[in-house]
Write an enzyme that holds these catalytic residues in place. Structure first.
Site, PDB file in Angstrom:
ATOM      1  N   HIS A 537       0.812  -1.216   0.000  1.00 49.42           N
ATOM      2  CA  HIS A 537       0.000   0.000   0.000  1.00 49.42           C
ATOM      3  C   HIS A 537       0.849   1.270   0.000  1.00 49.42           C
ATOM      4  CE1 HIS A 537      -3.666   2.054  -0.029  1.00 49.42           C
ATOM      5  NE2 HIS A 537      -4.237   1.626   1.076  1.00 49.42           N
ATOM      6  N   ASP A 541      -2.493   1.941  -4.589  1.00 51.08           N
ATOM      7  CA  ASP A 541      -3.729   2.311  -3.912  1.00 51.08           C
ATOM      8  C   ASP A 541      -4.785   1.233  -4.115  1.00 51.08           C
ATOM      9  OD1 ASP A 541      -2.659   4.737  -3.048  1.00 51.08           O
ATOM     10  OD2 ASP A 541      -3.233   5.755  -4.917  1.00 51.08           O
TER      11      ASP A 541
END
Length: 564
Positions: A537, A541
């Site tokens: 992450h 996204d």
């Protein structure tokens, strides 16, 4: 003849190193593989061995200087006729850790250095620990396949090794009789260390499995036991269980320090050179280890856990010192981790500490592919000579997803993102003794049949310990398939430095609501698989990850390619 000493490449992403100390001065005699200088990079501290025997003629780069890899840092001059008359190993013209040496494949015999005639009248040949890749400088001997006195044929498997990249069988460099084993099973030794001797016919010498290798580098692991005072041996043995470089372990041995009590500031708790030097500076020699006993303890005695109030407490990421006591009180068998198991553990913890792991799970209707595969499988396998699995279908879908979202096929390099030109797919292979991830290189250029053949070949050679070092490096994204064992799905851990891993669950028949073109709903039995994307992450996204998975799902549910 002069031999250049160069700054070695210490890993794929390392392009420079700092010379922290020269261990020899101009005019000093040096032996091939004898530690010559110490370097420090952003990944590792290490001692670099001399590439040849002779006299150190010139130092071109001073201590403290940082230079790029392959820069000439010194020059060794041969000692004249006496040296020239000695048969030189093939790798003498380049440093043992240079990029050229890294090209050696494990399927070839380890380098053999001819010796003087053995006592039985036949020639004796040294068996050395081979270099198994650019960033690999040591290996653990996990099993000897022959014992002293056995006849061996050239290229016949002689011993098995484990490194942080690959497990492999190492073939004998010559035909003869295994006269001596110099490194016992479980020993971790540096590359180019002599681990055995093959001689001609005649009685073998007694196996010296506890003896140190001939002229070993100073950082040879303590498992190749050398005569030493008991306290030093204890410190070295216990220090092997923590993450550290050969240079750090040598400093610990010299100061009788147990690395188990030294806080590590490196990646995953790794102890750096600065950590051990700071610890010695603060606590002095012999800190963190028991007082030196007058006589050695019995060989069968269990190692004593050192208790030293002055030692700083270990970091939270490291197991508590009291944990072994709890295990000792419980019934059952305590067995040591294998070298591969240790490396898997280190990599998994490192990855969790490095990447911000997030997982997303998608249900995919595989009915179209399942029925097509059932229809053509027998003829396809007869035509192409390889079993037809679901893996190439998923691999093709993954590559389609990468074209939609290229960030999934990238790596984090410092503060930047490297978008890879090729799609090198790692295929996780479960072994009886652990897990390994061989890589299908430039998969985007392969046909469906080529993909299946590549996947099958790598899997078979992984299970037979026949992989080459290059075949487990350079992956850009990974597929793991625990679904063959029946789970719905899993949450796999990313293989560093990649940023994504695709997990395949099992394929199950399930009732599914189907909506036709007119909007009418009905229930049908469909073949459903759950695919899990584990992603980093930090740079991927949730929207990008889900769009990547939507592309994969659409590709599989509407598959219409000619598969050959």
């Amino acid at each position: 003849m002069p031999t250049d000493v160069i700054m070695p490449q210490m890993g794929e992403s390392i392009f420079e190193g700092t010379i922290t100390k020269w261990l020899k001065r101009p005019g000093d005699k040096v032996q091939r593989d004898e530690p010559l200088f110490e370097i420090s990079t952003d990944k590792v501290d290490a001692e670099i061995p001399a590439p040849a025997t002779g006299v150190l003629k010139e130092i071109k780069v001073t201590e403290g200087a940082t230079v790029q890899v392959n820069t000439i840092v010194g020059v060794i001059d041969a000692e004249g006729a006496a040296v020239a008359a000695t048969p030189a190993p093939a790798a003498q013209s380049a440093p043992a850790v240079s990029a050229s040496a890294a090209q050696a494949a494990p399927s070839a015999p380890p380098a053999a250095a001819p010796m003087a005639a053995s006592s039985d009248g036949g020639p004796a040949v040294d068996v050395v620990m081979p270099q198994m890749g650019e960033s690999i400088f040591e290996g653990t001997i996990t099993k000897w396949l022959k014992k002293p006195g056995d006849k061996v044929q050239r290229d016949e498997p002689l011993f098995e090794i484990s490194t942080d990249k690959v497990d492999a069988e190492i073939p004998a460099p010559s035909t003869g009789i295994l006269r001596e084993i110099k490194a016992a099973e479980g020993s971790t030794v540096q590359v180019n260390t002599v681990v055995a001797v093959i001689g001609g016919a005649g009685a073998p010498k007694a196996a010296a499995t506890a003896a140190a290798p001939v002229a070993p580098p100073a950082a040879v692991a303590a498992a190749v036991a050398q005569p030493a005072a008991p306290a030093t041996t204890h410190a070295a043995n216990s220090s092997e269980s923590v993450r550290s470089s050969p240079l750090v372990r040598r400093i610990a041995r010299e100061n009788n320090v147990d690395l188990g009590g030294v806080p590590g500031t490196g990646l995953g708790g790794r102890i750096t050179k600065q950590d051990i030097q700071g610890f010695v500076q603060q606590h002095g020699p012999q800190a963190g280890a028991p007082a030196r006993p007058a006589t050695p303890p019995p060989a069968a005695a269990a190692p004593v856990q050192p208790v030293q109030p002055a030692v700083a407490p270990p970091p939270a990421a490291r197991p508590a010192a009291a944990a072994p006591v709890v295990h000792q009180e419980l019934p059952g068998e305590l067995v040591p981790m294998t070298p591969m198991r240790k490396k898997i553990a280190e990599r998994m913890v490192d990855s969790k500490h490095t990447s911000a792991h997030v997982h997303t799970v998608f249900k995919v209707d595989m009915t179209r592919i399942v029925k097509h595969r059932e229809k053509i499988r027998k003829q396809w396998e007869a035509r192409n000579g390889v079993k037809l699995t679901f893996m190439p279908f998923v691999a093709k879908a993954l590559m389609h997803g990468v074209r939609v979202k290229p960030v999934v096929n990238s790596s984090v390099i410092g503060d930047g993102i490297q978008y890879h030109r090729n799609i090198n797919i790692g295929i996780a292979v479960a072994l009886e003794w652990g897990l390994i991830v061989p890589v299908v290189k430039q998969a985007e250029n392969l046909s469906f049949v080529g993909l299946q053949r590549g996947i099958t070949d790598l899997g078979e050679r992984a299970r037979n310990k026949k992989l080459l070092p290059d075949e487990v490096q350079g992956g850009t994204i990974t597929i793991t398939n625990p679904g063959i064992y029946g789970p719905q799905f899993g949450t796999p851990i990313i293989l560093q430095p990649q940023v994504a891993i695709l997990g395949m669950g099992g394929i199950f028949k399930e009732p599914v609501v189907i909506t036709d073109d007119d909007g009418n709903d009905s229930i049908a039995v469909r073949h459903i698989i759950r695919l899990t994307l584990g992603y980093d992450h930090r740079i991927i996204d949730g929207a990008d990850a889900d769009q990547f998975m939507v592309a994969i799902r659409s590709y599989l549910e509407n598959f219409n390619e000619d598969i050959g």
